[in-house]
Design an enzyme around this catalytic site. Structure first.
Site, PDB file in Angstrom:
ATOM      1  N   GLY A   1      22.577   4.942  28.427  1.00 15.78           N
ATOM      2  CA  GLY A   1      23.062   4.776  29.782  1.00 15.78           C
ATOM      3  C   GLY A   1      22.895   3.327  30.211  1.00 15.78           C
TER       4      GLY A   1
ATOM      5  N   CYS B   1      -5.723  -3.289   1.797  1.00 16.06           N
ATOM      6  CA  CYS B   1      -5.660  -3.385   3.259  1.00 16.06           C
ATOM      7  C   CYS B   1      -7.019  -3.520   3.963  1.00 16.06           C
ATOM      8  CB  CYS B   1      -4.859  -2.200   3.810  1.00 16.06           C
ATOM      9  SG  CYS B   1      -3.978  -2.611   5.346  1.00 16.06           S
TER      10      CYS B   1
ATOM     11  N   SER C   1      22.672   0.972  33.438  1.00 17.24           N
ATOM     12  CA  SER C   1      22.508   1.071  34.887  1.00 17.24           C
ATOM     13  C   SER C   1      22.858  -0.226  35.591  1.00 17.24           C
ATOM     14  CB  SER C   1      21.057   1.429  35.209  1.00 17.24           C
ATOM     15  OG  SER C   1      20.223   0.320  34.934  1.00 17.24           O
ATOM     16  N   GLY C   2      23.024  -1.277  34.795  1.00 23.74           N
ATOM     17  CA  GLY C   2      23.164  -2.592  35.418  1.00 23.74           C
ATOM     18  C   GLY C   2      21.814  -3.248  35.666  1.00 23.74           C
ATOM     19  N   GLY C   3      20.737  -2.605  35.209  1.00 22.72           N
ATOM     20  CA  GLY C   3      19.398  -3.191  35.344  1.00 22.72           C
ATOM     21  C   GLY C   3      18.981  -3.906  34.071  1.00 22.72           C
TER      22      GLY C   3
ATOM     23  N   LYS D   1      -9.162   2.691  -2.652  1.00 20.76           N
ATOM     24  CA  LYS D   1      -9.515   1.982  -1.411  1.00 20.76           C
ATOM     25  C   LYS D   1     -10.900   2.413  -0.940  1.00 20.76           C
ATOM     26  CE  LYS D   1      -7.341   1.126   3.147  1.00 20.76           C
ATOM     27  NZ  LYS D   1      -6.137   1.462   3.957  1.00 20.76           N
TER      28      LYS D   1
ATOM     29  N   GLU E   1       0.846  -1.200   0.000  1.00 22.34           N
ATOM     30  CA  GLU E   1       0.000   0.000   0.000  1.00 22.34           C
ATOM     31  C   GLU E   1       0.888   1.260   0.000  1.00 22.34           C
ATOM     32  OE1 GLU E   1      -2.393  -0.049   3.520  1.00 22.34           O
ATOM     33  OE2 GLU E   1      -3.703   1.582   2.858  1.00 22.34           O
TER      34      GLU E   1
ATOM     35  N   SER F   1      18.040  -1.460  30.617  1.00 25.50           N
ATOM     36  CA  SER F   1      19.126  -0.933  29.786  1.00 25.50           C
ATOM     37  C   SER F   1      19.951  -2.066  29.197  1.00 25.50           C
ATOM     38  CB  SER F   1      19.999   0.039  30.587  1.00 25.50           C
ATOM     39  OG  SER F   1      20.549  -0.581  31.720  1.00 25.50           O
TER      40      SER F   1
ATOM     41  N   LYS G   1      -0.394 -10.371  15.825  1.00 21.10           N
ATOM     42  CA  LYS G   1      -1.176  -9.838  14.705  1.00 21.10           C
ATOM     43  C   LYS G   1      -1.245 -10.837  13.548  1.00 21.10           C
ATOM     44  CE  LYS G   1      -2.861  -5.972  12.491  1.00 21.10           C
ATOM     45  NZ  LYS G   1      -2.111  -4.713  12.426  1.00 21.10           N
TER      46      LYS G   1
END
Lengths: 596, 596
Positions: B313, B150, B315-317, B114, B47, B320, B183
């Site tokens: 960044g 579509c 963070s060690g989490g 359409k 489309e 991230s 989907k």
């Protein structure tokens, strides 16, 4: 006292709040009480007055719809001795309708479903609503009238014509028509034409108040069948405007053939109060109109979101000075704090001007130098910048430190941060994300720089002295993020830039069409507004060739800064097309007219 | 070699870019050339393939429309020996149509408009387009086929039924269907039903690639008239998928009565290459599918906006860490820089985990302490904080210093900053504006925290070792902005929060409906995910009463943080309803279900 020859109408121009069912219902009930006491036959309220406008995706919550229906029922119960036309959301078989309830003697005698649903500009009504498919007319003490909603009345040969042809001599239209500069003239022109052409009186009731980026200006009116404005309600404030129509002035029409006719019993009361002598609203000049829109928009954004106080950075420039003035007007001077945030790049004049402004406005101000923090950043970043030369990184850092400080005060004291960027800057991305763009509300986001000056002049005139110091008008605009910086180093002259932006952003003209425009009449607003770093003689571009370069540059800057605008705080729409819901541009976009 | 009994179709699943007319046209022309060489009878494109999808308000620029028409003409000229179905914007009398050009032997032999225009979710097509009003069928070497676009194919008893009844045995549908989890199953279900019910073969061609917040997953397919998936194209990558249909397999239909029938001359060439043996796309598990969507979305956002490198960044989490892994996958490890930004509140474990992750991913990393800058702020702000106790102001300052440092690196080196917040945080506003929310692209903005863990596990499995260190999975989530802070101090447990958010944000359930839900089956993902500061026994709520409190709290937090989301960077939609265009909530909103 009673005269049966008069139809008395009340336009309840109220300031609703989206989702504030208790508050909106209270206002509606109170207006009905007042109108009843004033002997009105009919009272009209704005579009979707029960839930507020625009409710956006709240409409997808069934709990929201149900609460709106419960509130309608509450209003129904207290509606006696007059007819009330109330905007609400109707639901049938999982479909929603933008609707008006026609209520009489505690009964909903009919419901009108809006037929024409706007789905352009800031409007998404086809996302939510199904179109209505017809209408009834109503007969009250011999007068036949029709009801419709907002967009319906803008469509030529649409609902209003059908209603007139079916026998209505009076049309009650309920609206939530957002403000932009000059909209009132557009509205009056359309309404006059519709009234005249269809030979009907039109009572136009509009919403008033701020809702996120929109301001509704009120300015309801009654138009005669000759297209004359017979009565007007205030601009930018609530108004319960009561108007009498002599029944014999209403045009005679044939009996309704094509529409269902619903008869309503008129009020039986014997007393009929004298017409109220109400204050006539003043006529507004365009700049005053914008000023009032900005004041109301700011006031309502804070109030409706639970803020009492605001804080902003004062640079000594025209933008922050205007925003401070608007904030003081909207919130009261005791609720505004200005922060002067100097670095070594700020001139002593900037500092003095900012302080003078704060003193003139009688707002509190504090001085917080950013120099030390800036040095701390530079020291920490030095090894990581790898010897690269000074660039926008260092400039933006300063703006971001200022943003952080304002946000820290916001977080500590619960003040809302107002940003001070104008539309010219927002258009070309001449602003620092998370820096001067950091804040809760961007008051003049949709105000072009040239209009900023006019608004500041207006404010001084209105105040009858130079609250905003003269020098602020006269100096060249600068961000003061490096030595001797001027806006004109980076941007085309504002007197050229603003019309270019209007053609490109608001009117979708192509680059080649814009280049052909004549900019020679664009007034240079003030001395400072020129490319001061250029040699004398090249300051004012005098031929097409030099405008071409400026047009291409401006357009390119607009296209490239969509990502910044996407992260900007909301601000008040005052032009025909604002950034935000009004202009939905992809960030990822390789369309580049400049090279086609 | 030539067999007249075969119809050979090419699905050109291309990755277009909005506004990139030269690039999109080049891809279209190249695919036509390849399909011609492969002896295809027909080639289909997605489309609006000429201008990219969705072009949004670029459609209001006539220069954009005209350029799209010029490119169509360019494509027309090179189309020989096969039929090309190309998506473009048609214009008639100031009206725009979402269209498909049917091109044969350098002639546009027909244009389909359409009919069904989606105006829900992320779609605004009624803002731009007028609905088409009919269709033609086409006959090529004895085969009758129809074309639609579509949304047309999603409507039961709509266009596809009319086309089948008019005599089509094959439907070519061109699409730009954005991805969300699951989907593909929805699409397959609808397509199977439509193919079976209407007894037609369906060739479904979809767009692939990222465009701002949307990712298009491709996954084109051919369905038989029995509803069987006869061929599939790749997910999340370009594919020129060539499929043969034996003509005698196509259902016999009556001659078209109700539709115009256009005959097309088939190709005259004698050579007919052998069918290509093409690689079959693998079947994807749901988590893998999301991972690929995030990788492609990130890759395309950077590439299409002219960025090569990204910074984030660390963070060690878990958040991230996952974003770093996705970025390395999308951009190459040499194009990603991780910055560790410790303060005194960060544990040594966080530091070690962040560094280990960077080493495992083989991305460059730098350590920049924020402590000194933070002290500078505290010192400067001290007199202005007036002795008020530590609060969110100091916490946010730290996040904002980190944001500033990342932005400074971005400004200095041209790297795009990736933010690392997840959907759970974005929902409840557990993030700092201009702090951890500062950046150009929010990779996992639409990924709930519980799914973040699953994606990280998937990534480690795929890598066949613990690239993301095990400890990162096991520790309790924390922002580390004050001593001993844990997410669980502020937020409901994620295993409760995520389903609540799904019900409230994605499904619009009311508070009372959500409270009635059974959360006992919600799996606690990991040890850390509990309210660690509470006395033993109260960690996992065990009755309705305690869920009620958590539901009310979560809902309230969602409602109150709309202003933050409005200023967040774009990020990839992977759920049925993402924040952004998909969920349009007012900021000013007093609807509060919790008290109704």
């Amino acid at each position: 006292m009673k005269t049966k020859n008069i139809l008395r109408l009340a336009m309840a121009q109220i300031n609703t709040c989206v989702g504030d069912f208790p508050g909106n219902t209270r206002k509606i009930i109170s207006a009905i009480d007042q109108a009843r006491k004033a002997g009105c036959d009919i009272i009209t309220f704005p579009e979707l007055s029960i839930c507020g406008y625009p409710p956006e995706d709240l409409l997808f919550k069934d709990s929201f719809i149900q609460e709106n229906l419960r509130r309608l029922d509450e209003i129904r119960k207290i509606t006696t001795q007059l007819v009330a036309i109330v905007g609400f959301v109707d639901k049938h078989k999982r479909r929603l309708f933008n609707s008006a309830a026609i209520i009489s003697e505690q009964k909903i005698i009919d419901i009108y479903h809006k037929i024409h649903l706007p789905n352009y500009g800031v409007f998404d009504e086809k996302r939510y609503f199904t179109s209505g498919e017809g209408f009834s007319l109503y007969e009250l003490s011999g007068i036949r009238f029709g009801v419709n909603i907002c967009e319906d009345i803008w469509i030529e040969d649409g609902v209003i014509r059908a209603q007139a042809e079916a026998g209505a001599s009076l049309i009650l239209t309920i609206n939530a028509s957002p403000y932009h500069m000059g909209k009132i003239h557009l509205r009056q022109r359309v309404l006059k034409e519709q009234a005249k052409k269809n030979k009907v009186f039109v009572l136009y009731t509009n919403l008033v108040g701020g809702q996120d980026e929109l301001v509704f200006d009120g300015q309801g009116m009654l138009l005669s069948d000759k297209g004359r404005v017979a009565a007007s309600a205030f601009a930018f404030k609530e108004d319960l405007r009561i108007v009498d129509i002599a029944k014999n002035k209403l045009p005679k029409k044939q009996k309704a053939e094509r529409a269902r006719l619903i008869s309503i019993d008129g009020q039986k009361r014997e007393d009929f109060p004298k017409p109220l002598i109400s204050v006539q609203p003043p006529k507004l000049e365009p700049v005053e109109e914008v000023f009032l829109a900005l004041v109301l928009g700011t006031q309502d954004y804070l109030r409706k979101n639970g803020f009492q106080k605001a804080v902003l950075g004062l640079s000594g420039g025209i933008d922050s000075s205007l925003v401070a003035a608007i904030a003081a007007e909207a919130l009261g001077k005791e609720n505004v704090t200005g922060i002067i945030l100097p670095s070594k790049f700020n001139s002593p004049e900037s500092f003095d001007d900012a302080a003078a402004l704060a003193n003139n406005l009688r707002i509190e101000h504090k001085v917080i130098s950013i120099q030390e923090i800036f040095q701390a950043y530079l020291k920490i970043m030095e090894p990581h910048f790898l010897g690269k030369p000074w660039n926008v990184a260092e400039e933006n850092l300063q703006a971001r430190i200022r943003g952080n400080i304002l946000m820290a005060l916001s977080n500590k004291f619960g003040w809302l941060v107002l940003t001070t960027g104008n539309k010219s800057e927002m258009s070309v991305g001449y602003a620092t994300l998370y820096g001067d763009m950091a804040g809760g509300f961007a008051v003049i986001k949709d105000v072009p720089k040239t209009l900023v000056y006019k608004l500041a002049e207006f404010y001084n005139q209105k105040s009858a002295w130079e609250v905003i110091p003269r020098r602020i008008f006269e100096k060249a605009p600068t961000a003061e993020l490096k030595e001797n910086q001027k806006d004109a180093d980076t941007l085309p002259e504002y007197a050229i830039l603003d019309p270019v932006l209007k053609y490109y952003v608001e009117q979708d003209l192509s680059v080649s069409e814009i280049i052909k425009k004549d900019f020679s009449k664009a007034p240079r607003l003030r001395r400072g507004d020129r490319q001061s770093h250029k040699p004398a003689g090249s300051g004012l571009p005098s031929d097409r060739q030099s405008h071409k370069g400026e047009v291409l540059k401006a357009v390119r800057m607009v296209d490239k800064s969509e990502y910044k605008r996407r992260q900007s705080p909301p601000g008040i729409k005052i032009t025909p097309r604002a950034f935000g819901r009004d202009r939905r541009m992809p960030i990822t976009n390789r369309f580049n007219e400049a090279v086609i």
